[in-house]
Structures are given as C-alpha cells and as structure tokens.
Design an enzyme around this catalytic site. Structure first.
Site, PDB file in Angstrom:
ATOM      1  N   CYS A   1      11.810  -6.097   2.400  1.00  0.00           N
ATOM      2  CA  CYS A   1      10.947  -6.584   3.480  1.00  0.00           C
ATOM      3  C   CYS A   1      11.470  -7.901   4.044  1.00  0.00           C
ATOM      4  O   CYS A   1      11.769  -8.831   3.300  1.00  0.00           O
ATOM      5  CB  CYS A   1       9.523  -6.766   2.947  1.00  0.00           C
ATOM      6  SG  CYS A   1       8.394  -7.464   4.165  1.00  0.00           S
TER       7      CYS A   1
ATOM      8  N   CYS B   1       9.850 -10.107   5.812  1.00  0.00           N
ATOM      9  CA  CYS B   1       8.780 -11.060   6.150  1.00  0.00           C
ATOM     10  C   CYS B   1       8.937 -12.348   5.349  1.00  0.00           C
ATOM     11  O   CYS B   1       9.616 -12.376   4.325  1.00  0.00           O
ATOM     12  CB  CYS B   1       7.411 -10.425   5.889  1.00  0.00           C
ATOM     13  SG  CYS B   1       6.829 -10.668   4.201  1.00  0.00           S
TER      14      CYS B   1
ATOM     15  N   HIS C   1       3.010 -10.654   5.530  1.00  0.00           N
ATOM     16  CA  HIS C   1       3.582  -9.475   4.879  1.00  0.00           C
ATOM     17  C   HIS C   1       2.851  -8.204   5.294  1.00  0.00           C
ATOM     18  O   HIS C   1       3.483  -7.196   5.638  1.00  0.00           O
ATOM     19  CB  HIS C   1       3.552  -9.591   3.352  1.00  0.00           C
ATOM     20  CG  HIS C   1       3.946  -8.299   2.703  1.00  0.00           C
ATOM     21  ND1 HIS C   1       5.269  -7.902   2.594  1.00  0.00           N
ATOM     22  CD2 HIS C   1       3.205  -7.262   2.230  1.00  0.00           C
ATOM     23  CE1 HIS C   1       5.318  -6.692   2.060  1.00  0.00           C
ATOM     24  NE2 HIS C   1       4.080  -6.278   1.833  1.00  0.00           N
TER      25      HIS C   1
ATOM     26  N   ASP D   1      -6.001  -0.571  16.021  1.00  0.00           N
ATOM     27  CA  ASP D   1      -6.184  -1.981  15.706  1.00  0.00           C
ATOM     28  C   ASP D   1      -7.063  -2.046  14.479  1.00  0.00           C
ATOM     29  O   ASP D   1      -7.910  -1.171  14.273  1.00  0.00           O
ATOM     30  CB  ASP D   1      -6.898  -2.721  16.845  1.00  0.00           C
ATOM     31  CG  ASP D   1      -8.409  -2.512  16.773  1.00  0.00           C
ATOM     32  OD1 ASP D   1      -8.851  -1.427  17.184  1.00  0.00           O
ATOM     33  OD2 ASP D   1      -9.129  -3.389  16.275  1.00  0.00           O
TER      34      ASP D   1
ATOM     35  N   ASP E   1     -11.250  -5.848  23.799  1.00  0.00           N
ATOM     36  CA  ASP E   1     -12.340  -4.889  23.669  1.00  0.00           C
ATOM     37  C   ASP E   1     -13.450  -5.294  24.629  1.00  0.00           C
ATOM     38  O   ASP E   1     -13.350  -6.309  25.323  1.00  0.00           O
ATOM     39  CB  ASP E   1     -12.814  -4.787  22.215  1.00  0.00           C
ATOM     40  CG  ASP E   1     -13.494  -6.056  21.743  1.00  0.00           C
ATOM     41  OD1 ASP E   1     -13.568  -7.024  22.520  1.00  0.00           O
ATOM     42  OD2 ASP E   1     -13.944  -6.088  20.587  1.00  0.00           O
TER      43      ASP E   1
ATOM     44  N   CYS F   1       8.197 -12.318   1.529  1.00  0.00           N
ATOM     45  CA  CYS F   1       9.138 -11.649   0.628  1.00  0.00           C
ATOM     46  C   CYS F   1      10.406 -12.459   0.374  1.00  0.00           C
ATOM     47  O   CYS F   1      11.300 -12.011  -0.342  1.00  0.00           O
ATOM     48  CB  CYS F   1       9.406 -10.225   1.107  1.00  0.00           C
ATOM     49  SG  CYS F   1       7.947  -9.180   0.809  1.00  0.00           S
TER      50      CYS F   1
END
Lengths: 373, 373
Positions: free
Chosen positions: A307, A309, A337, A269, A96, A312
């Site tokens: 999931c 991740c 997650h 974002d 940014d 999980c």
C-alpha cells in the site's frame, strides 16, 4: 431540456453480471467508474488535507448541503469562492440535497407537500427546506452534481406511507428540475420505494421518463438486511437507463460495494472508511485490523505491504501507539489508509471489468475477506 | 574521550552581536543553524504526518524520553526499529532527558543524589529516573542527540536550593557521560542556575571543562520575565565554548528566538507553534491571527500570501470554518502553517547572519510584529 453539465461514457458491461466500466466527464474533470467518493460533510474529508485525499486516488468528493447551509452558510461558501475554492478540492464535487439529514437528524422534521420544516442541530432554529431551496443552496455552493430533494421514510413503514413519499419524491424531482439555473451543474434524481420491489420499479420508471442526467438509489443503508438491499438493486437497476450513471447513496463496506457493482451500480459514497479509520479499524485485503488490540503492539509490518498510503510507511505497532496515546496522527493515518484501500479496490474493480473477469475478482475478494473475518 | 557522533561547523559570527551561522552534522544528516526543532512529544509532531513536518522545512525533531518511556515503553520503540523507524522521521532526532517532565508533571517527584522518584501521569505507578537510566532509555530509543538528566528547581527558590540543584546537575552530567555506550549518539550537557548570573556562569564553566559535544541552557521558559531570561543568556553564552552548539530548551515565541539568537543561541524547541496552531492562533510577519474571530469569516486571503504551507492554499475564512465546525483539519493546517512560519523565520535568520545584516533583520521583525500586536 437544458444541455447537461456532465457526460457519461459507457465502455463495457460485464457478460456475467451487470457490472459496468464507464467514465463520467464533469466540469471539474473526469471520474473513472465504478468510483467511490469520500465524504467531506462539512467541506473537509475528516482528518485529511485535500492533497491527502487526492493522493488516496479519489477523483470526486461529496459534501453535505445540510451541514454547509447551516454552518458556515452557503453565502459564506460563495463569498469564499464556491465549494471548490473553499475546500481546495479542484476535482469534481457532488452535493447531496439535505433530504437524508432531514430523515436522520431531524426528530422534529415535518414534511408537507411544499417543504420540510426542521430544527437546526446546531442552534435549534427553525429552518425550511423545499426542492427549490435545496437546488438554490447547491447552486450557490457550486457543486458539479446536485441531488434532488427526496422524501425518505423510516422503515418499516406502511405501504401507504412509502407510496406517498415515493410520489412526493417524483413531484419534488420535477420541481428541482424546474428550479435549475446553472448550466454547469447536473442534477441526479433519487429512486425511493422502501423495501418494495414494485414501488422501487415504479419510482425508477417515473424518474427515468423524466430523463435526468444521472440516477441515485436512496433510502438504503439505513439498517436493512443486506439481502433486502441487494433485492432492491436487482429490481431497480434494470429499469434505469443504461446510458446514465447510477449512484448508490451511503453504501458501504468493501463487500457491499462489490455486491452493488455486480448489480449495475457505478458510484458510491460512505463515511465508513474515515469513521472507522478514526476509530482504529483498518480495511485490508485480509479483512479488517483492529489496531487497539494488544497483539499489534510490537508488530513491525505495515497494514498492507504494497500500500502506497502514508500509514503504510509505518509499523502497525506505531499506529497502535498513536491511538493509545490519543494522538491525532492515528485517525489521520488510518483514515488515509482506508480511503486508499477503497480507491485501490475500485481501481482493481475497473481493471477486472475491463478484462472481463469481474466475477472472479469478486469471488476472490469475498473469499479473502471472509476467511479472515 | 569517545569520538563524538556529531560535528559542529561554525561559519560566521555576526559583528554586531553574538548571532552565529553554523551547521551541525549528525548521524542522520545535517542541521543548518540557527534551527528550530518541532516537538514530537509522543513520537509524533501533533496533527502532522512526518511528510508534513519535512515539508515545513524542519531538519531535526525533538521527542520526549519521559513520555515514550511510559508509553509505549522504550523497549517497544526498539522492537519497532528505534525512534527513526518508529516515527518515520529519517532526519536527526534529539531526545530530552526526562528532567523537565519530572519538574513540570511530577507533583510527587522526590529527588535524591541517586535518582528522581516519581509517579507516572498515566497510571500512577512508581518510577525512578537516574542519570544512568535516562541515558539507557535514550540509547534504547536511538536518538542522535541525548540530553543529560538535570535537576530543575521551581523558581523563585532560595540560593541554597538553586546551588544544590546546580551542583547535582554537574555531578549527574558526569554520570551520564560515564554511562554512555553508543558511539552514534552525542550527549548535550545542560546549564542550570536559576535566575542568578553567578550560578549560571559557574555551572556553564564547570560543564565546559567537561568538554561535552554540545550545551543547552535549561530551566528557563518557566514563567520568568523576558528580561531575566535575556540576562541569563547574556551571562551564559560567552562562557560556553565557541566551537560547540548551544541549545535553549523550550523557547519560544518568534520574538524570543531572535532575542536568543542575538545572544549566541543556535538551537530551539517549543510546542508553541503546534499548540497555538491547534487553538486557531496563527503566526505571521504581521503578528498573530486569531482565526476564531468573526472578522475572518469571509476573508478570502490566506494567512500569508507567499507561504508555501498547505494552510495557505486556503482562505482564512475556510480555516475559521474548520475551527468553528471542530474539524481536525483546522488544527492540522494551522499547525503546519506555524511550523512553516518558524522554519522560514530561521531560514531568513540564517541568510541575514550570512550577509552580515542580522541586527537589521531583527529590528525589522520586531517592528512589524509589534506594530500589529
């Protein structure tokens, strides 16, 4: 005009809304759109290794120019090989401009036509950020996409102030363009205009005429009503060129992402998945889960069954224990997650647009999130 | 006597010292010895996912009975599938007995022949830990190796107190043995005896006669001189059965590990790699690196050139930045590096013992660590 460092390939626009399926080619590889960029404010997505960010499915990361310029300083980042080597993230990076931090952190910020002058939130020293300086910092950092310096005003504000900031934003965009040195970095212009459709449209038209490689919608997600935000997107997106990527800055909840995609936004974002993850709030298809709640103490199921991740692989009961025991692994796992959830949401969104059923997908998601709210 | 859940296979004993190369078979797989166990006090090795612990090269983890019994409670761990499912660590796990925490946390601990009575460090409630209760908790947690409850006395202490605690430790070991229900968990006895060689030998002999599947040396690493600790190991190890694993509890620095291995120790645990990692201190072959030091600000090299850990994919300058910016990723990465360093040190130690050159390896390491101290 210089050849741009990025290419935007539009694959499909939905027949029932403005949702788009596209690919953005950057010097550090492709980004499938719509895309969500995790936020690595200080050169790290909080609580995650670069490998964990990659495993979440993210293709592009955002870093904050303001924070990195203050600490460790863009020259240190450059000495350490530039932002990609520094962070260990070899995919695309967007920086940014610092404009939003001037607005949100800078109580003592003074904006003149030349530059914004403000005090460092670290040591209180007096600093100056002009369009030229913002671009120079971003070029030194070495991101793939640089944002122009914009002038954000706090809302509500008199029309006169919004218009002045708007016009300055356009003039500053021209100065950012003129300051560009690197050919391997693309600049995105930022549409301002407060909550006025007319001023949003004017700003978007003026910036569109300047033919930037990409456009952002800024100055939203600052406390406005959801309806106002959507109204601004409805007004702005049709004015922006169809052959350029559109990025809604700082948004948002899963629901907000689908609302914006529906209106023609390609990129996002937000700190929400990581900030909430650090605070034991998990996003799922059935709404949010507050892990600190006692009812999860002996819950053997993971946050979501399918999931992939790292969180999980554990029971909700274990995740809850980590937060109760103030273990760092709690924030690490639930941040992972949530980012994975956001990325899977974008992946499913892309598939829905490709197969011409985005509005069905949107309706399903809103229904399930709301049913469990 | 019940069949033991573990098997100890001794491969080699060094010709020039007591260093041993062995394998420990457990219900959750083998552990190559000498081995270092990372500490997962509250069911997580601080700042690392289970996958990161595995990638460091660790084969076996330690968890603390006292902490888990107080929070979340061993029944909650059992409801969530036991310690392996709870933590997501599918390799071998050793639990301590809680004895050391009574000693180190329990200002208000009162020890009688029956049990230790103490106040929870979380909520101040009155709790009782007897040998039978310690084993019951550890069986409920479901570790592969349980430690007997021992009586640790603060040093220096009168001989009479050390002897009393010693004799109680042996009687409590007998009671732990009698309390055993699970056949898939092995108990290790703990040798006490303060800094008296005579009492260490007496305790070791009495416990050896009881034929436990493994033995630990306890009550050290509590502030004593290194020479005293080594003297205790020189006295104790020869008395312990050669066909059982030997575990030095709570030790130590890389240097301390080699000193103990030289004297016949096979297993270690210590918070040092992770605690120091969280505090920006990294272990390397050239000694320690204090990352907060300004001289590392623009250092492009990693902590160690050949290290495969996730920290060593980054420059020292980036790691320093993470600590300066108070980002969680700093503690995460340097903890991962330190654990990886400890595991590689153990791997190289095992190879040195196998090839009959442990004392050369020991001398090289001491020299390089000291040269840069």
């Amino acid at each position: 005009m210089a050849p741009t460092a990025i290419q935007f390939q539009l694959h499909t626009t939905d027949h029932n809304c403005r949702a788009r399926r596209a690919t953005l080619q950057t010097p550090h590889g492709p980004v499938e759109l719509p895309a969500f960029m995790p936020v690595g404010t200080q050169g790290t997505v909080k609580a995650l290794t670069a490998a964990m960010v990659r495993e979440s499915g993210a293709q592009m990361m955002l870093c904050n120019t303001y924070h990195l310029a203050i600490r460790p300083g863009e020259d240190v980042v450059a000495d350490l090989g530039g932002l990609h080597a520094f962070t260990g993230w070899d995919g695309p990076i967007l920086t940014d401009s610092g404009g939003f931090q001037l607005f949100s952190l800078g109580k003592s910020t003074k904006v003149t036509e030349e530059a914004a002058v403000f005090r460092s939130h670290i040591d209180g020293s007096l600093l100056e950020l002009s369009p030229e300086r913002s671009i120079a910092i971003q070029e030194t950092l070495g991101s793939d996409i640089a944002m122009v310096l914009d002038h954000v005003v706090a809302l509500p504000a008199p029309d006169k102030d919004v218009r002045e900031a708007n016009e300055r934003t356009v003039r500053w965009a021209v100065r950012c363009r003129a300051a560009q040195q690197r050919t391997d970095q693309a600049q995105f212009a930022i549409v301002q205009g407060g909550l006025s459709e007319r001023m949003r449209i004017e700003c978007a038209q003026q910036l569109a005429d300047l033919d930037f490689p990409g456009y952002a919608v800024g100055g939203l997600s600052v406390g406005e009503d959801e309806a106002d935000r959507n109204r601004m997107l409805d007004a702005t997106c049709p004015v922006l060129p169809a052959d350029k990527p559109r990025y809604l800055m700082g948004v948002g909840k899963p629901h907000d992402l689908l609302e914006a995609i529906r209106r023609g936004i390609d990129m996002f974002d937000c700190v929400m998945p990581t900030r909430n993850g650090r605070n034991a709030l998990a996003f799922t298809d059935r709404g949010t889960i507050r892990l600190r709640n006692l009812k999860h103490q002996r819950e053997t199921r993971p946050l979501e069954d399918e999931c992939p991740c790292p969180a999980c692989g554990h029971s909700q009961g274990y995740l809850r224990h980590l937060f109760q025991a103030r273990e760092m692994l709690g924030p690490m796992l639930v941040s992972a997650h949530n980012l994975s959830y956001y990325q899977r949401l974008m992946e499913r969104t892309r598939q829905a647009i490709e197969s011409g059923r985005f509005m069905e997908f949107y309706a399903e998601r809103i229904r399930d999130w709301t049913a469990n709210a």
